[in-house]
Design an enzyme around this catalytic site. Structure first.
Site: not given
Ligand code: AMP
Length: 401
Positions: A7, A14, A92, A181, A209-212, A242, A285, A287, A387
């Protein structure tokens, strides 16, 4: 069969090296970071748990691939005896436009297609192509396979991918929804069907899919019907930085109001908005924002509510688009880890047949799991995405042919 997954990003490469014959075991993984910037570092971990970290002299992706190859062969921490044990390299690639609908062996023509999408994916496609060309140089003769983020969404019907612009913007300029994604949505939706025990080809699934970055996909009978990201990854959900869906007139209004250039507006929408901009505590983040909310920060509470509400609306919209729903899936950093956010998103959805069991939702686990109550008409699952493994599986399937 050993498969190397790459990637390549703007300043990082990576990698994960899989032995597909040994139960898809990860032989080694890691990354080279800050390529071309001061303080370039490499992290390498092998399956025995040995970790090698430190500064390296890497100026470009070719140097990075050379270094990764050397580490894989290293007498002490390496996992291969000879480089020709690597039978294929899976890459990727973010944008494949309309042409690429499946994982594909990289040829000159495919590289032209990747180049043709540079303008739609300027932050990713050029670097993805650099990674491919670096591998061609360092590992000649090894097939390179492109696994595209857009490919899984290629089955969307026109009603889902057309924007309301004059039609020639689609026919002449390829402006339409593509979605991203896709590798993750494909992987977790298949895994969800497996966990459920019903055939993938018979199910209506919504994957979150809920990441950054974040996106939702509507999948029927194993085929994507709609997804929340669009021509670029900016549309749809409120994300880490975003803004997602917005009245298009807001863009023009803000540019005039603040006298912003196209680049400044692009930066505002992609890097300073979403949770970072709304919560106002200098972090994207979840968290950090959840912790501030717990201490009584009202703006953070509103930002998290807005985030959850947007996902909830997409679940409702996609249930209508699919004509019902069998499985709702949460994945990626937020989806896998934040029970609070999952609870907030699914709050009040009993009318759609979605009932989450609070005790099951609270369980932390690296495994795919069901978090709905036994009487919930819709099964709700948490499925960790992978992925890299998905890219390795696609690559393996293609070269094994
Ligand atoms: P990803 O893009 O899938 O790597 O997701 C990263 C994002 O996941 C981080 O910026 C956090 O906002 C969120 N995240 C990771 N661990 C936790 C957690 N224990 N509680 C809440 N959000 C989390």
């Amino acid at each position: 069969m050993v498969i190397l997954v790459i990637n390549a990003g703007s300043s990082s490469v990576k990698f994960t090296c899989f032995d597909m014959a040994d139960n898809k075991k990860v032989l080694a993984s890691g990354l080279v970071e800050r390529i071309g910037i001061e303080g370039t570092t490499m992290k390498y971990t092998n399956h025995k748990g040995d970790e090698v970290k430190g500064e390296v002299n890497v100026k470009n992706p070719t140097d990075a691939i050379k270094l990764i190859s050397e580490r894989l062969l290293d007498a002490k921490h390496g996992v291969l005896k000879k480089l020709d044990e690597i039978k294929a390299i899976g890459h990727r690639v973010v944008h494949g436009g309309e042409k690429i609908k499946d994982p594909i062996i990289i040829t000159g023509e495919v590289k032209d297609t990747i180049r043709g999408c540079f303008s739609m994916s300027p932050l990713h496609n050029p670097h993805n192509l650099n990674g491919i060309e670096a591998c061609e140089g360092v590992l000649p003769g090894v097939p390179n396979v492109g696994v595209f983020d857009t490919a899984f969404h290629a089955t969307m019907p026109p009603q889902a991918f057309l924007y309301g612009l004059p039609y020639n913007f689609y026919t002449e300029n390829s402006i339409r929804r593509y979605g991203f994604h896709g590798t993750s949505h494909a992987y977790v939706s298949k895994a969800a069907a497996e966990l459920d025990g019903r055939p993938y080809q018979s199910l209506k699934i919504v994957t979150c899919h809920l990441g950054n970055g974040g996106s939702v996909a509507a999948i029927k009978d194993g085929k994507c019907q709609d997804t929340s990201m669009g021509l670029t990854p900016l549309e749809g959900l409120l994300m880490g930085t975003r803004l997602g869906d917005v009245d298009p007139a807001v863009v023009l209004y803000v540019m005039k109001l603040k006298n912003l250039s196209i680049e400044q507006m692009d930066n505002l929408m992609n890097k300073q908005s979403g949770i970072l901009g709304l919560a106002g505590i200098g972090s994207s983040d979840l968290r950090d924002v959840e912790a501030a909310q717990d201490k009584g920060n009202e703006q953070c509470r509103q930002a998290l509510e807005a985030y959850a509400y947007r996902v909830r609306k997409y679940i409702g919209a996609y249930t209508a688009a699919l004509g019902g729903l069998d499985i709702l899936v949460f994945t990626a950093g937020v989806g896998e880890n934040s029970s609070t956010m999952r609870a907030s998103i699914t709050k009040g959805l009993e009318g759609l047949g979605i009932k989450v069991d609070p005790a099951k939702n609270a369980v932390r686990s690296p495994d795919p799991r069901v978090i709905s109550t036994p009487d919930s008409a819709v099964k709700v699952q948490v499925v960790p995405t992978n992925e890299e493994l998905a890219i390795a599986e696609f690559t393996h399937a293609l070269v094994a042919k």
